[in-house]
Motif scaffolding. Structure first.
Motif, PDB file in Angstrom:
ATOM      1  N   ARG A  10       0.827  -1.218   0.000  1.00 56.94           N
ATOM      2  CA  ARG A  10       0.000   0.000   0.000  1.00 56.94           C
ATOM      3  C   ARG A  10       0.854   1.259   0.000  1.00 56.94           C
ATOM      4  N   ASP A  11       1.582   1.491   1.090  1.00 59.18           N
ATOM      5  CA  ASP A  11       2.276   2.761   1.311  1.00 59.18           C
ATOM      6  C   ASP A  11       3.579   2.834   0.517  1.00 59.18           C
ATOM      7  N   GLY A  12       3.676   3.857  -0.314  1.00 51.55           N
ATOM      8  CA  GLY A  12       4.854   4.024  -1.149  1.00 51.55           C
ATOM      9  C   GLY A  12       4.731   3.327  -2.490  1.00 51.55           C
ATOM     10  N   THR A  13       3.704   2.492  -2.640  1.00 58.52           N
ATOM     11  CA  THR A  13       3.496   1.772  -3.900  1.00 58.52           C
ATOM     12  C   THR A  13       2.190   2.213  -4.551  1.00 58.52           C
ATOM     13  N   LEU A  14       1.064   1.969  -3.892  1.00 63.31           N
ATOM     14  CA  LEU A  14      -0.233   2.404  -4.422  1.00 63.31           C
ATOM     15  C   LEU A  14      -0.529   3.855  -4.088  1.00 63.31           C
ATOM     16  N   VAL A  15      -0.149   4.252  -2.883  1.00 67.01           N
ATOM     17  CA  VAL A  15      -0.397   5.622  -2.423  1.00 67.01           C
ATOM     18  C   VAL A  15       0.881   6.188  -1.827  1.00 67.01           C
ATOM     19  N   THR A  47      -6.750  -8.541  -8.067  1.00 62.48           N
ATOM     20  CA  THR A  47      -5.862  -7.611  -7.377  1.00 62.48           C
ATOM     21  C   THR A  47      -6.060  -7.707  -5.874  1.00 62.48           C
ATOM     22  N   GLY A  48      -4.983  -7.444  -5.150  1.00 60.48           N
ATOM     23  CA  GLY A  48      -5.048  -7.456  -3.702  1.00 60.48           C
ATOM     24  C   GLY A  48      -3.957  -6.583  -3.119  1.00 60.48           C
ATOM     25  N   VAL A  49      -4.074  -6.341  -1.826  1.00 63.41           N
ATOM     26  CA  VAL A  49      -3.106  -5.514  -1.107  1.00 63.41           C
ATOM     27  C   VAL A  49      -2.557  -6.316   0.065  1.00 63.41           C
ATOM     28  N   VAL A  50      -1.241  -6.226   0.252  1.00 60.67           N
ATOM     29  CA  VAL A  50      -0.562  -6.825   1.405  1.00 60.67           C
ATOM     30  C   VAL A  50       0.233  -5.710   2.066  1.00 60.67           C
ATOM     31  N   SER A  51      -0.120  -5.371   3.318  1.00 55.98           N
ATOM     32  CA  SER A  51       0.420  -4.169   3.920  1.00 55.98           C
ATOM     33  C   SER A  51       0.815  -4.372   5.382  1.00 55.98           C
ATOM     34  N   ASN A  52       2.073  -4.094   5.695  1.00 59.11           N
ATOM     35  CA  ASN A  52       2.512  -4.033   7.086  1.00 59.11           C
ATOM     36  C   ASN A  52       1.970  -2.741   7.690  1.00 59.11           C
ATOM     37  N   GLY A  59       0.523   1.089  18.914  1.00 57.61           N
ATOM     38  CA  GLY A  59      -0.449   1.931  19.588  1.00 57.61           C
ATOM     39  C   GLY A  59      -0.588   3.319  18.981  1.00 57.61           C
ATOM     40  N   LEU A  60      -0.076   3.501  17.762  1.00 57.05           N
ATOM     41  CA  LEU A  60      -0.157   4.792  17.083  1.00 57.05           C
ATOM     42  C   LEU A  60      -1.408   4.924  16.222  1.00 57.05           C
ATOM     43  N   LEU A  61      -2.004   3.792  15.876  1.00 59.64           N
ATOM     44  CA  LEU A  61      -3.200   3.727  15.033  1.00 59.64           C
ATOM     45  C   LEU A  61      -4.118   2.647  15.577  1.00 59.64           C
ATOM     46  N   THR A  62      -5.384   2.773  15.291  1.00 61.33           N
ATOM     47  CA  THR A  62      -6.306   1.675  15.569  1.00 61.33           C
ATOM     48  C   THR A  62      -6.548   0.908  14.273  1.00 61.33           C
ATOM     49  N   ARG A  63      -7.041  -0.296  14.393  1.00 61.21           N
ATOM     50  CA  ARG A  63      -7.398  -1.058  13.201  1.00 61.21           C
ATOM     51  C   ARG A  63      -8.505  -0.332  12.440  1.00 61.21           C
ATOM     52  N   ALA A  64      -9.416   0.306  13.159  1.00 60.98           N
ATOM     53  CA  ALA A  64     -10.493   1.056  12.504  1.00 60.98           C
ATOM     54  C   ALA A  64      -9.936   2.200  11.658  1.00 60.98           C
ATOM     55  N   GLN A  65      -8.907   2.887  12.145  1.00 57.72           N
ATOM     56  CA  GLN A  65      -8.294   3.956  11.353  1.00 57.72           C
ATOM     57  C   GLN A  65      -7.662   3.390  10.081  1.00 57.72           C
ATOM     58  N   VAL A  66      -6.952   2.273  10.201  1.00 55.74           N
ATOM     59  CA  VAL A  66      -6.336   1.646   9.031  1.00 55.74           C
ATOM     60  C   VAL A  66      -7.418   1.225   8.040  1.00 55.74           C
ATOM     61  N   ASP A  67      -8.494   0.646   8.552  1.00 57.64           N
ATOM     62  CA  ASP A  67      -9.590   0.229   7.673  1.00 57.64           C
ATOM     63  C   ASP A  67     -10.220   1.430   6.960  1.00 57.64           C
ATOM     64  N   THR A  68     -10.316   2.570   7.640  1.00 57.24           N
ATOM     65  CA  THR A  68     -10.865   3.782   7.023  1.00 57.24           C
ATOM     66  C   THR A  68      -9.942   4.292   5.918  1.00 57.24           C
ATOM     67  N   VAL A  69      -8.644   4.256   6.165  1.00 52.45           N
ATOM     68  CA  VAL A  69      -7.676   4.646   5.129  1.00 52.45           C
ATOM     69  C   VAL A  69      -7.771   3.676   3.951  1.00 52.45           C
ATOM     70  N   ASN A  70      -7.869   2.381   4.232  1.00 50.96           N
ATOM     71  CA  ASN A  70      -7.986   1.393   3.157  1.00 50.96           C
ATOM     72  C   ASN A  70      -9.258   1.601   2.337  1.00 50.96           C
ATOM     73  N   ARG A  72     -10.658   4.450   1.808  1.00 52.39           N
ATOM     74  CA  ARG A  72     -10.379   5.616   0.954  1.00 52.39           C
ATOM     75  C   ARG A  72      -9.533   5.216  -0.248  1.00 52.39           C
ATOM     76  N   VAL A  73      -8.561   4.328  -0.038  1.00 60.05           N
ATOM     77  CA  VAL A  73      -7.758   3.817  -1.150  1.00 60.05           C
ATOM     78  C   VAL A  73      -8.685   3.189  -2.186  1.00 60.05           C
ATOM     79  N   GLU A  74      -9.650   2.402  -1.735  1.00 61.48           N
ATOM     80  CA  GLU A  74     -10.584   1.773  -2.670  1.00 61.48           C
ATOM     81  C   GLU A  74     -11.489   2.801  -3.355  1.00 61.48           C
ATOM     82  N   GLN A  75     -11.880   3.850  -2.660  1.00 57.26           N
ATOM     83  CA  GLN A  75     -12.678   4.907  -3.300  1.00 57.26           C
ATOM     84  C   GLN A  75     -11.907   5.523  -4.460  1.00 57.26           C
ATOM     85  N   LEU A  76     -10.619   5.694  -4.278  1.00 59.21           N
ATOM     86  CA  LEU A  76      -9.791   6.350  -5.291  1.00 59.21           C
ATOM     87  C   LEU A  76      -9.293   5.400  -6.376  1.00 59.21           C
ATOM     88  N   LEU A  77      -9.064   4.141  -6.017  1.00 62.46           N
ATOM     89  CA  LEU A  77      -8.402   3.209  -6.939  1.00 62.46           C
ATOM     90  C   LEU A  77      -9.249   2.006  -7.338  1.00 62.46           C
TER      91      LEU A  77
END
Length: 172
Positions: A10-15, A47-52, A59-70, A72-77
């Motif tokens: 995801r990060d640095g590759t798709l976005v 197609t699929g995404v594999v993301s660390n 403790g810097l992010l919640t899973r819900a925040q990551v899911d919300t970002v993901n 948004r990635v799908e909305q755009l891509l």
């Protein structure tokens, strides 16, 4: 070679990479991402995404925040057939965190494809090593964070996502 599936980091590759991003407003696709994904989907590739996402384990992010970002990635891509996310820190020693192969294997299983018929596009050596360990085909797309020795060691290097298109898209 043509592939049945193409997986992406995801990060640095798709976005654009925004460290520990939990804000969907900061999601910005990499140049050529939508074009490549549209072409892949039009030719029948999965197609699929594999993301660390170690920010969860740190403790810097919640899973819900990551899911919300993901989302948004799908909305755009566009929609992806699978999302595989490793929430662990590097020191946790989990089997899913790239460069280990578990996320790649799980993504292939979710998509119903064999790893040897799958490419993994990423921007660092951990992506390359995860693909190789799973039996998939790595394609490195260097960014400013990619170390020169990682580029040298990669079996396949593409200048950008538009160059990846020639490597992975089926002729139609």
């Amino acid at each position: 070679m043509t592939f049945d599936a193409v997986l992406f980091d995801r990060d640095g590759t798709l976005v654009r990479d925004v460290p520990y991003n939990g804000d969907p407003r900061l999601v910005e696709p990499m140049p050529g991402a939508r074009e490549l994904l549209d072409r892949l989907r039009a030719t029948g590739a999965r197609t699929g995404v594999v993301s660390n996402q170690s920010g969860i384990g740190r403790g810097l992010l919640t899973r819900a925040q990551v899911d919300t970002v993901n989302a948004r990635v799908e909305q755009l891509l566009g929609r992806f057939g699978t999302w595989q996310v490793c929430p662990h820190r590097p020191e946790d020693g989990c089997p899913c965190r790239k460069p280990r192969p578990a996320m790649v294997v799980a993504a292939c299983a979710a998509l119903g494809v064999a790893p040897e018929r799958t490419a993994l596009v990423g921007d660092i050596e951990a992506d390359v090593l995860a693909a190789r360990a799973a039996g998939a085909h790595p394609i490195l797309v260097p960014t400013p964070v990619t170390r020169p020795e990682e580029v040298t060691r990669a079996p396949v290097v593409a200048a950008d996502l538009r160059a990846v298109m020639a490597l992975v898209c089926r002729k139609s």
